[in-house]
Design an enzyme around this catalytic site. Structure first.
Site, short mmCIF file in Angstrom:
data_model
loop_
_atom_site.label_atom_id
_atom_site.label_comp_id
_atom_site.label_asym_id
_atom_site.label_seq_id
_atom_site.Cartn_x
_atom_site.Cartn_y
_atom_site.Cartn_z
N CYS A 291 -42.85 20.23 14.09
CA CYS A 291 -42.01 18.92 14.31
C CYS A 291 -41.04 19.47 15.42
O CYS A 291 -40.55 20.72 15.43
CB CYS A 291 -40.92 18.80 13.04
SG CYS A 291 -39.73 17.43 13.36
N CYS B 209 -40.34 23.67 3.02
CA CYS B 209 -41.49 23.15 3.92
C CYS B 209 -41.64 23.81 5.27
O CYS B 209 -40.67 24.28 6.07
CB CYS B 209 -40.98 21.65 4.11
SG CYS B 209 -41.91 20.85 5.48
N CYS C 243 -46.44 14.93 -1.61
CA CYS C 243 -45.79 15.22 -0.56
C CYS C 243 -46.29 15.27 0.85
O CYS C 243 -46.67 16.62 0.83
CB CYS C 243 -44.50 16.39 -0.86
SG CYS C 243 -43.44 16.90 0.54
N GLU D 54 -48.81 21.34 5.58
CA GLU D 54 -48.73 21.63 4.21
C GLU D 54 -48.75 20.32 3.35
O GLU D 54 -48.30 19.23 4.00
CB GLU D 54 -47.42 22.24 3.97
CG GLU D 54 -47.42 23.76 4.57
CD GLU D 54 -46.02 24.44 4.38
OE1 GLU D 54 -45.81 25.63 4.74
OE2 GLU D 54 -45.26 23.72 3.60
N CYS E 164 -34.62 24.27 8.89
CA CYS E 164 -35.67 23.92 8.55
C CYS E 164 -37.09 24.89 9.11
O CYS E 164 -37.11 24.63 10.44
CB CYS E 164 -36.21 22.32 8.84
SG CYS E 164 -37.80 21.69 8.52
N CYS F 48 -34.36 21.08 13.31
CA CYS F 48 -33.26 21.30 12.56
C CYS F 48 -32.86 22.53 12.09
O CYS F 48 -33.99 23.27 11.94
CB CYS F 48 -33.14 20.49 11.06
SG CYS F 48 -33.43 18.52 11.70
C1 LIG Z 1 -39.08 18.21 5.72
S1 LIG Z 1 -38.41 16.99 6.18
C2 LIG Z 1 -39.56 15.91 6.73
C3 LIG Z 1 -39.08 14.36 6.99
C4 LIG Z 1 -38.19 14.13 7.89
N1 LIG Z 1 -38.54 15.02 9.13
C5 LIG Z 1 -36.57 14.36 7.59
O1 LIG Z 1 -36.00 15.24 8.17
O2 LIG Z 1 -36.24 13.38 6.60
C6 LIG Z 1 -37.91 16.51 4.47
C7 LIG Z 1 -36.77 16.99 3.83
O3 LIG Z 1 -36.65 18.26 3.60
C8 LIG Z 1 -35.48 18.84 3.86
N2 LIG Z 1 -35.65 20.16 4.18
C9 LIG Z 1 -36.23 20.97 5.18
N3 LIG Z 1 -36.21 22.18 5.01
C10 LIG Z 1 -35.21 22.31 3.89
C11 LIG Z 1 -34.83 23.64 3.66
N4 LIG Z 1 -35.19 24.93 3.91
N5 LIG Z 1 -34.31 23.41 2.30
C12 LIG Z 1 -34.04 22.27 1.55
N6 LIG Z 1 -34.48 21.10 2.13
C13 LIG Z 1 -35.17 21.38 3.45
C14 LIG Z 1 -34.90 18.03 5.04
O4 LIG Z 1 -33.74 18.32 5.16
C15 LIG Z 1 -35.30 16.74 4.60
O5 LIG Z 1 -34.63 16.13 3.96
S1 SF4 Z 2 -35.97 18.45 8.80
FE1 SF4 Z 2 -37.60 19.69 9.30
S2 SF4 Z 2 -39.39 18.19 9.83
FE2 SF4 Z 2 -37.56 17.05 9.26
S3 SF4 Z 2 -36.72 16.40 11.32
FE3 SF4 Z 2 -35.81 18.28 11.03
S4 SF4 Z 2 -37.17 19.93 11.80
FE4 SF4 Z 2 -38.17 18.09 11.39
#
Ligand SMILES: C[S@@+](CC[C@H](N)C(=O)[O-])C[C@H]1O[C@@H](n2cnc3c(N)ncnc32)[C@H](O)[C@@H]1O
Ligand code: SF4
Length: 339
Positions: A80, A301, A73, A55, A87, A84
């Site tokens: 990944c 995301c 973005c 994406e 996510c 988390c």
């Molecule tokens: C997708 S991550 C990618 C970059 C990196 N892996 C990180 O965690 O910072 C970018 C941001 O999106 C946030 N994020 C992921 N899933 C989310 C969700 N369902 N709602 C809100 N924020 C989200 C994460 O907390 C992170 O700060």
């Molecule tokens: S927020 Fe999503 S993309 Fe970022 S480190 Fe956690 S699992 Fe990976």
């Protein structure tokens, strides 16, 4: 939507030659599909040369003077491995790292679709950039030197991978580091972020302080707000204390949770978000709240990719975290945000 060779058209010959000499096949990504929101935000699903999907989001913002800022973005990995708990990308599992040119292509795709120059790049799409640092740095260099995006206009976001912040700092980039914190203490962080045990909070804060000292670039802390989990006033006060202990040079970006399939987490109500924000501000912490964008379908995301690939989701909650009952309020939670 655009020719598969758009990379050839836009990227200077010197960089293409460098990539090809290193054995990379370039110019193969194409747009698989896209979702456009009423506010102009566009999420693209990019099909890579091996048919995998990532994406990319284009976010246009017009300022008071009428000039448009276009933020791309970008994803750094297909999926990944860090999983988390909130996510969708993490829940979809991990396939592979992206090559530098596949990251650059995402920015060029956004330029193509918007027919406009990208002004800002955030490495906040699918994947953990620090697990793919070599390619991310090569993409950063190309975006800066060849696509002419200022280093200060780029942000690299990480949940924290041991020893990589130091490595990034040694490159002395003039880009912002965004650290995805999500909790003001180690115990709560371990419940929300499965990789937190490997990189204790104290060590993260020390590395962020060193990053600021070495680069003079402020560090931004991302804090995804999960209703009843990490959005209490006490959490805000503890967060302010933590940042004052290790500051100055810090900023907090609050990201209200974007609901995804396969978790019971909930987005906080607007009032809770605003109280959290004001608690930080009254402790002299600079705060922004990620703006609501119009992509309400598949906005989180990784979610759009999961839908297209019918990715089986890993189990939902991390141990022991349960959301509190919804507060009685006449206010609705905000709509979903992009990226
Ligand atoms: C997708 S991550 C990618 C970059 C990196 N892996 C990180 O965690 O910072 C970018 C941001 O999106 C946030 N994020 C992921 N899933 C989310 C969700 N369902 N709602 C809100 N924020 C989200 C994460 O907390 C992170 O700060
Ligand atoms: S927020 Fe999503 S993309 Fe970022 S480190 Fe956690 S699992 Fe990976």
């Amino acid at each position: 939507m655009f020719a598969s060779s758009f990379f050839d058209v836009k990227v200077p010959l010197a960089f293409r030659t460098e990539l090809q000499e290193a054995g990379w096949v370039v110019g193969r990504s194409s747009v698989h599909s896209s979702v456009t929101a009423a506010d102009g935000t566009i999420k693209l699903l990019i099909k890579l040369e091996d048919n995998r999907l990532v994406e990319t989001v284009g976010i246009p913002v017009t300022d008071d003077k009428g000039s448009v800022r276009l933020t791309a973005c970008v994803s750094s990995q297909v999926g990944c491995p860090l999983r988390c708990s909130f996510c969708a990308t993490g829940k979809g599992g991990f396939s592979r790292n992206l090559k530098a040119h596949e990251i650059v292509e995402q920015v060029l795709a956004i330029e193509e679709v918007f027919n406009n120059r990208v002004t800002n790049v955030v490495f906040m799409g699918m994947g953990e950039p620090m697990l793919n640092l070599k390619e991310v740095l090569a993409a950063h260099r190309c975006l800066n030197k060849d696509v002419q995006i200022g280093q200060r206009m780029m942000t690299i976001s990480t949940v924290g991978v041991p020893n990589t912040i130091k490595k990034l700092a040694s490159h002395k980039l003039q880009s912002t580091l965004a650290l995805s914190l999500h909790a003001p203490n180690q115990k709560l962080r371990e419940k929300i972020v499965s990789s937190a045990k490997a990189y204790p909070l104290e060590a993260i804060m020390k590395d962020c302080r060193d990053y600021f000292h070495e680069t003079s670039r402020r560090v931004s802390f991302e804090y995804t707000l999960l209703a009843g989990v990490n959005d209490d006033v006490e959490h805000a006060k503890e967060l302010a204390e933590l940042l004052h202990k290790w500051g100055p040079g810090y900023h907090v970006n609050l990201i209200p949770f974007n609901p995804i399939d396969g978790t019971e987490y909930k987005r906080p109500y607007r009032k809770a978000i605003s109280i959290f924000q004001h608690t930080l501000e009254s402790s002299k912490i600079t705060v922004s709240v990620r703006q609501t964008r119009g992509l309400d379908a598949s906005a989180a995301c990784g979610q759009l990719r999961n839908e297209f690939q019918k990715v089986p989701l890993a189990s939902s909650f991390s141990d022991g975290i349960q959301p509190e009952p919804e507060p009685e309020s006449e206010q609705e939670p905000e709509a979903a945000v992009a990226c």
